[in-house]
Design a protein around this motif. Structure first.
Motif, short mmCIF file in Angstrom:
data_model
loop_
_atom_site.label_atom_id
_atom_site.label_comp_id
_atom_site.label_asym_id
_atom_site.label_seq_id
_atom_site.Cartn_x
_atom_site.Cartn_y
_atom_site.Cartn_z
N THR A 158 30.13 16.74 -10.03
CA THR A 158 30.80 17.84 -10.63
C THR A 158 29.95 19.09 -9.80
N LEU A 159 31.03 19.96 -9.51
CA LEU A 159 30.47 21.22 -8.95
C LEU A 159 31.00 22.13 -10.04
N THR A 160 30.10 23.03 -10.29
CA THR A 160 30.28 23.94 -11.48
C THR A 160 29.97 25.21 -10.98
N LEU A 161 30.97 26.25 -10.75
CA LEU A 161 31.01 27.60 -10.55
C LEU A 161 29.93 28.26 -11.57
N SER A 162 28.87 28.91 -11.18
CA SER A 162 28.02 29.22 -12.38
C SER A 162 27.33 30.79 -12.25
N ARG A 163 28.34 31.66 -12.64
CA ARG A 163 27.87 32.90 -12.63
C ARG A 163 28.19 33.44 -13.95
#
Length: 273
Positions: free
Chosen positions: A16-21
Motif C-alpha cells: 500500500t502506497l498512501t499519499l499522506s499530507r
C-alpha cells in the motif's frame, strides 16, 4: 529514504502506497513525486509484492498541485518540478515510450490499483488514470483542473483519458475542466468499480489479494506489458508476440505450479518473483 509525504506498507503480496499530507488534502509536491517513485521502485524490487494499492490519507485522494507550489512557478517565472536529478527510475528502460513521468507505471511488473477515496484533481486524477485498475468512492469529486489555471492537460492526460472513456467524454472533461463525481461516471470505463466510501478499501484489498493469489506473477507482469505495448502495435504483431511469449513461458515454474494447482483443485503456491 525517509518518507515525509507518503506511507508504505507490505502485507504479503499486496503493498500500500498512501499519499499522506492530509492537512493539505494530500496536495502534490516535488517531495511527494520523489517519494512515490521511490516507493514504487521498492515494491517493484520486492520478491513477494504483486500488487500496489495507491490511496490517500484522510478524506481526499489528491487535490492536485499544492497551491504554494503553483505560486512558486509564478515567482520563479517558469515551471519548477521541485525534484532532484536522483529520482528513482522504476519501469524505465523497457521501451522508450514509457520512459516518462507517470507513463513509467505502464512498464512496472507490479499491478497498480487506485483506491480513489476522495477528491482527485489535476495530477491526482493523472495518478489514478495511470494506475492499471481504478476503484472509487461514489462521492469522490474529480476534475482535470488545468484549464482555469491557464495550463495544458498534464502528464499525457490527453493521451490516457480518451483511451479510458472515449474522445467525446474526455473532450468534455479536458476542455471544460468541470467538476464531477465518481458516481456520475458509472458505465464510462473510468473506474472498474464505484462503491460506498466506507467499503472502498475493503473491496480493493479483496480484489487485489484474490488476483495475487490466483494469477501467476509472471502472467500478471507479462499480460500488463502486452496490454500497453499492444496499443502501439498492429494486430498481427500482437499475435506473433503472444505466440513467442507462450513458447517462452511454458517451461516456467509458474506454469508448472499453475497446472498442478488446477489438477489438484487448490490455490497455487507461487514462487517468489
Amino acid at each position: 529514504m525517509e518518507l515525509k509525504t507518503t506511507k508504505y506498507s507490505v502485507d504479503g503480496a499486496v503493498a500500500t502506497l498512501t499519499l499522506s499530507r492530509p492537512h493539505r488534502r494530500n496536495a502534490w509536491t516535488g517531495r511527494m513525486h520523489t517519494e512515490v517513485r521511490w516507493v514504487l521502485e521498492q515494491a517493484e524490487q520486492h520478491p513477494q509484492v504483486r500488487v500496489v494499492v495507491i490511496t490517500g490519507e484522510g478524506r481526499d485522494f489528491c487535490v492536485g498541485a499544492d497551491a504554494q507550489a503553483l505560486e512558486g512557478h509564478t515567482s520563479k517565472g517558469g515551471y519548477d518540478a521541485g525534484t532532484t536529478a536522483d529520482l528513482a527510475m522504476p519501469g524505465y528502460g523497457i521501451v522508450p515510450e514509457f520512459d516518462q513521468h507517470f507513463a513509467f507505471m505502464m512498464a512496472l511488473d507490479t499491478v497498480t490499483v487506485a483506491a480513489v477515496n476522495g477528491a482527485a484533481a489535476g495530477v491526482g486524477l493523472v495518478l489514478a488514470c495511470y494506475c492499471d485498475l481504478r476503484f472509487a468512492a461514489s462521492g469522490a469529486k474529480l476534475t482535470t483542473a488545468h484549464g482555469p489555471l491557464g495550463l495544458p492537460a498534464e502528464y499525457g492526460l490527453s493521451w490516457v483519458l480518451p483511451r479510458l472513456v472515449g474522445i467525446t467524454r474526455s473532450n468534455d472533461l479536458l476542455l471544460s475542466s468541470r467538476k464531477f463525481l465518481a458516481c456520475d461516471t458509472e458505465g464510462w470505463g473510468l473506474f472498474n468499480e464505484i462503491v460506498d466510501a466506507g467499503r472502498l478499501l475493503d473491496r480493493v484489498y479483496e480484489y487485489a489479494r484474490d488476483m495475487a493469489a490466483r494469477v501467476a506473477p509472471s502472467s500478471l507482469a507479462t499480460t500488463k506489458r502486452q496490454i500497453y505495448l499492444d496499443q502501439h502495435r498492429d494486430v498481427g504483431t500482437a499475435v506473433a508476440e503472444s505466440d513467442r511469449l507462450l513458447r517462452e513461458m511454458i517451461p516456467s515454474p509458474d506454469y508448472r505450479e499453475g497446472v498442478r494447482a488446477l489438477t489438484e483443485r487448490r490455490l497455487p503456491q507461487w514462487p517468489p518473483r
